[in-house]
Design a protein around this motif. Sequence first.
Motif, PDB file in Angstrom:
ATOM      1  N   ARG A   1       0.845  -1.206   0.000  1.00 21.93           N
ATOM      2  CA  ARG A   1       0.000   0.000   0.000  1.00 21.93           C
ATOM      3  C   ARG A   1       0.879   1.255   0.000  1.00 21.93           C
ATOM      4  O   ARG A   1       0.645   2.197  -0.771  1.00 21.93           O
ATOM      5  N   LYS A   2       1.870   1.252   0.877  1.00 19.98           N
ATOM      6  CA  LYS A   2       2.787   2.400   0.934  1.00 19.98           C
ATOM      7  C   LYS A   2       3.535   2.587  -0.384  1.00 19.98           C
ATOM      8  O   LYS A   2       3.680   3.703  -0.877  1.00 19.98           O
ATOM      9  N   LYS A   3       4.011   1.485  -0.958  1.00 22.07           N
ATOM     10  CA  LYS A   3       4.798   1.596  -2.186  1.00 22.07           C
ATOM     11  C   LYS A   3       3.949   2.079  -3.350  1.00 22.07           C
ATOM     12  O   LYS A   3       4.388   2.896  -4.170  1.00 22.07           O
ATOM     13  N   MET A   4       2.697   1.589  -3.423  1.00 23.01           N
ATOM     14  CA  MET A   4       1.821   2.015  -4.511  1.00 23.01           C
ATOM     15  C   MET A   4       1.535   3.514  -4.417  1.00 23.01           C
ATOM     16  O   MET A   4       1.455   4.215  -5.435  1.00 23.01           O
ATOM     17  N   VAL A   5       1.359   4.017  -3.216  1.00 23.70           N
ATOM     18  CA  VAL A   5       1.146   5.464  -3.045  1.00 23.70           C
ATOM     19  C   VAL A   5       2.361   6.223  -3.571  1.00 23.70           C
ATOM     20  O   VAL A   5       2.217   7.257  -4.264  1.00 23.70           O
ATOM     21  N   GLU A   6       3.553   5.718  -3.275  1.00 24.34           N
ATOM     22  CA  GLU A   6       4.771   6.368  -3.770  1.00 24.34           C
ATOM     23  C   GLU A   6       4.830   6.355  -5.299  1.00 24.34           C
ATOM     24  O   GLU A   6       5.176   7.363  -5.943  1.00 24.34           O
ATOM     25  N   ILE A   7       4.486   5.216  -5.890  1.00 21.35           N
ATOM     26  CA  ILE A   7       4.510   5.087  -7.362  1.00 21.35           C
ATOM     27  C   ILE A   7       3.516   6.051  -7.986  1.00 21.35           C
ATOM     28  O   ILE A   7       3.813   6.748  -8.974  1.00 21.35           O
ATOM     29  N   LEU A   8       2.316   6.111  -7.436  1.00 21.69           N
ATOM     30  CA  LEU A   8       1.287   7.015  -7.965  1.00 21.69           C
ATOM     31  C   LEU A   8       1.742   8.468  -7.865  1.00 21.69           C
ATOM     32  O   LEU A   8       1.486   9.285  -8.761  1.00 21.69           O
ATOM     33  N   LYS A   9       2.395   8.781  -6.755  1.00 24.92           N
ATOM     34  CA  LYS A   9       2.890  10.147  -6.573  1.00 24.92           C
ATOM     35  C   LYS A   9       3.976  10.466  -7.607  1.00 24.92           C
ATOM     36  O   LYS A   9       3.970  11.542  -8.234  1.00 24.92           O
ATOM     37  N   GLN A  10       4.881   9.515  -7.815  1.00 31.50           N
ATOM     38  CA  GLN A  10       5.978   9.721  -8.764  1.00 31.50           C
ATOM     39  C   GLN A  10       5.470   9.903 -10.188  1.00 31.50           C
ATOM     40  O   GLN A  10       6.012  10.705 -10.965  1.00 31.50           O
ATOM     41  N   GLN A  11       4.382   9.136 -10.517  1.00 34.90           N
ATOM     42  CA  GLN A  11       3.880   9.181 -11.887  1.00 34.90           C
ATOM     43  C   GLN A  11       2.801  10.246 -12.082  1.00 34.90           C
ATOM     44  O   GLN A  11       2.216  10.362 -13.158  1.00 34.90           O
ATOM     45  N   GLY A  12       2.504  11.022 -11.046  1.00 39.26           N
ATOM     46  CA  GLY A  12       1.582  12.139 -11.186  1.00 39.26           C
ATOM     47  C   GLY A  12       0.116  11.788 -11.101  1.00 39.26           C
ATOM     48  O   GLY A  12      -0.743  12.606 -11.458  1.00 39.26           O
ATOM     49  N   TYR A  13      -0.208  10.594 -10.593  1.00 40.53           N
ATOM     50  CA  TYR A  13      -1.617  10.191 -10.517  1.00 40.53           C
ATOM     51  C   TYR A  13      -2.218  10.421  -9.121  1.00 40.53           C
ATOM     52  O   TYR A  13      -3.431  10.343  -8.944  1.00 40.53           O
ATOM     53  N   LEU A  14      -1.397  10.677  -8.133  1.00 36.64           N
ATOM     54  CA  LEU A  14      -1.895  10.837  -6.772  1.00 36.64           C
ATOM     55  C   LEU A  14      -2.329  12.279  -6.543  1.00 36.64           C
ATOM     56  O   LEU A  14      -1.539  13.209  -6.695  1.00 36.64           O
ATOM     57  N   VAL A  15      -3.581  12.460  -6.195  1.00 34.28           N
ATOM     58  CA  VAL A  15      -4.118  13.797  -5.916  1.00 34.28           C
ATOM     59  C   VAL A  15      -3.825  14.176  -4.459  1.00 34.28           C
ATOM     60  O   VAL A  15      -3.299  15.254  -4.179  1.00 34.28           O
ATOM     61  N   LYS A  16      -4.190  13.288  -3.532  1.00 32.58           N
ATOM     62  CA  LYS A  16      -3.907  13.522  -2.111  1.00 32.58           C
ATOM     63  C   LYS A  16      -4.145  12.216  -1.347  1.00 32.58           C
ATOM     64  O   LYS A  16      -4.740  11.266  -1.867  1.00 32.58           O
ATOM     65  N   VAL A  17      -3.688  12.192  -0.099  1.00 34.62           N
ATOM     66  CA  VAL A  17      -3.900  11.042   0.787  1.00 34.62           C
ATOM     67  C   VAL A  17      -4.415  11.569   2.127  1.00 34.62           C
ATOM     68  O   VAL A  17      -3.836  12.504   2.692  1.00 34.62           O
ATOM     69  N   GLU A  18      -5.498  10.973   2.604  1.00 37.19           N
ATOM     70  CA  GLU A  18      -6.050  11.334   3.914  1.00 37.19           C
ATOM     71  C   GLU A  18      -5.863  10.169   4.883  1.00 37.19           C
ATOM     72  O   GLU A  18      -6.082   9.011   4.524  1.00 37.19           O
TER      73      GLU A  18
END
Length: 813
Positions: free
Chosen positions: A329-346
């Motif tokens: 879960r943590k790694k996927m959040v990092e990947i999404l952030k790196q690739q510009g798909y992560l908007v935010k995390v609550e």
Amino acid sequence: MLTQEEINKKMEEWPKHYDPKSIELKWQKIWLSQEFWEKVFRFKDEDTQSPTFVIDTPPPFTSGELHMGHAYWVSIADTIARFKRLQGYNVLLPQGWDTQGLPTELKVQYKLGIPKDNRELFLKKCIEWTEDMIKRMKEAMIRLGYRPEWERFEYRTYEEKYRRVIQKSLLQMFENGLIEMKEGPVYWCPKCETALAQSEVGYLEKEGILAYIRFPLKDGGDIIIATTRPELLGATQAVAVHPEDERYKNLIGKTVIVPVFNKEVKIIADKSVEKEFGTGAVMISTYGDPQDIKWQLMYNLPVTELLDEKGRMKNTNGLLDGLKVTEARKKMVEILKQQGYLVKVENIKHNVLSHTERSDCLSPIEFLTKKQIYIKTLPFKSQLLEEYKKMKFIPSRMSHYLEDWINSLEWDWNISRQRVYGTPLPFWYCDSGHLVPAKEEQLPVDPTKASPPVDKCPKCGLTLKPVTDVADVWIDSSVTVIYLTGFYTDKNRFSRTFPASLRLQGTDIIRTWLFYTFFRTLMLTGNIPFKEVLINGQVLGPDGTRMSKSKGNVVNPLDRVDEFGADAIRLTLLDARIGDDFPFKWETVKAKKLLLQKLWNAGRLSYPFIGKKKFEKPITLNVIDKWILAEHKRFIEKAISAYDNYDFYTVLESLYSYFWETIADEYLELIKHRLFEEDQSALYTLQRIFRDLLVILHPLAPHITEEMYSRLFGDKMSILLERIPDVSDIKEDPEILKLGEYIKKATSAIRTLKIQNQLSIISIINIKLVGPKEFIEKIKTVENDIKKTLKIESIEYQEGDEIKAELLSIVKK
């Protein structure tokens, strides 16, 4: 006439102080003797005249610790059984042990360090652990005065005789077309590495995240979804929105690209989507939760498995493979952030489906696609909703918990468990998923060690393989009624004991033990398993919250049993309305011991006059004795009615007002002078009410009542060979009862007068009694008794509205 010296000498035979430890250990040993078992506690198969009463008691899981919840139902079961014996019933009180389960496997695996791969050694150690736990729990049960029929109706679910019944029931259900093997999503515990049933999982509040992810639209633009499971992105099969959500109406049917994995999926509309959660757009993954399974079946979506049996990621193109869920879960959040798909995390707290039932696990569960064995339950929901109404629930409100559970069923019962310490499922199977059952003469059978009854699958001719899974533990414990009543083994007993009279259990296992016993018994016998279901509440910690080791509010029932006694603990546990939760406090136990000391004192006072003697009812009774017998009749009838309704609270409540306030504080004082005079009316009345009182109190406080009965009467080897008191000969006279109320008011007023004037209770005085005309007239009929009891030389009377006593003079002697 008896002298004080004679009385004192006799009273020396009765210890002044009630010592619960010595008395209780004495009687517990006696109750376990061969003679007592045969004459008192044995269920008499040969007795065809007496009505039977069968109690289906919980077979507790063998944890080794008898906690307060155990102590509560043990007290209830023992109390009911003793009362029913006093009513003349032939009682079957069993005690089983639910021996096969994950907690034991986990202890053996991790605490003893025995690997599951060494199957024979592992099973041997599981049984050794189980027997050690049973020994500890059984000793604690006996110390609380619990006396089931250990001799014939103690059972362990791993034993061959019990296992034979379990497996035969499965063969019968298979013959009736209720058991099948099928492949599909199952509840799976990665920590325990086994499938679970719907009843074994529940929601626990845990900390988590809500990740907002941008999904590009194929035609341009994007849609933001919010998910608590970003690690399952690669298993996304669709994005769902609510059909009436104005934000997304124009996107329904369009194609989106799953970030990172570049997979094309459709946007679908479904009313199950919560518009208010997250962004109102959700990803359907196989499988993140039960709703994903419903959607996958409804829309015939593909299935992508991203988790293995140990809860590690797979099939993620190497991105997350081998990682545990939280790490992934943590790694996927990092990947999404790196690739510009992560908007935010609550950071959020949310309910997570976890392994909650009968397990120390409490870990989040996952959904895997597996070939498992199921018992069909869903086709019978409407039948179950009708049949359960034939069972009487105590309290009645508890029936709704069972009804709600039946209505909530969404899956058939998965009975396969990928464990070692359990009942083998008596089947072989072929690669086409056909099951072949064992022959009855093979039972109990372990398919991994025995040959199948036929060489090839009768349906398709394929090679047969043994089912290596074992049964869900509720498969074991759901045939308790079938086993105890002899459905397969003793048709004569079955005809007299089924349905069982009563099922005892707590609220926490309504959806498991109650439901599964009800369902299985109905399917096997065509009838309900028991006539009545008594559901007790939970015993809370002294702080009023549920007992928990982490809170430090757990109370062991044996911590101070030698100090206060098992009887006082039982009275404390039973002094609550059935079905209600209540806190356990040692202060309350101490108060109950004081009640028992008061009873002991009354017995000691009475012993010189009535001990081991027999008094016939005189032709004429003293008016005070008539009064106390009228009060006695009211108490006995109320207590019997309360017992019949399992309302132990009312029995205890009545005991305080009748025994403590009326017998001990008033009646015994009023008749002392007549006892010395050997007045036959007083002696007969005292003996009668004391015998009845001990019999009525015995189910609640068995040790002290056996001891006092043996000292005061002893004409039978046990008080349990007595019968419930018959008070039908006592006349109900409102005028006599009114006299009694006036007596209590008069004596109270006189005692208050002495206290106010700082006089001892033995000070002799002259008084004036003031009160209404009726009060004066009635008190005059017992004036002599009041004068002798309260040391009064003369009484003057004066009419007035308020009852009170006035001091005229102090008599100097």
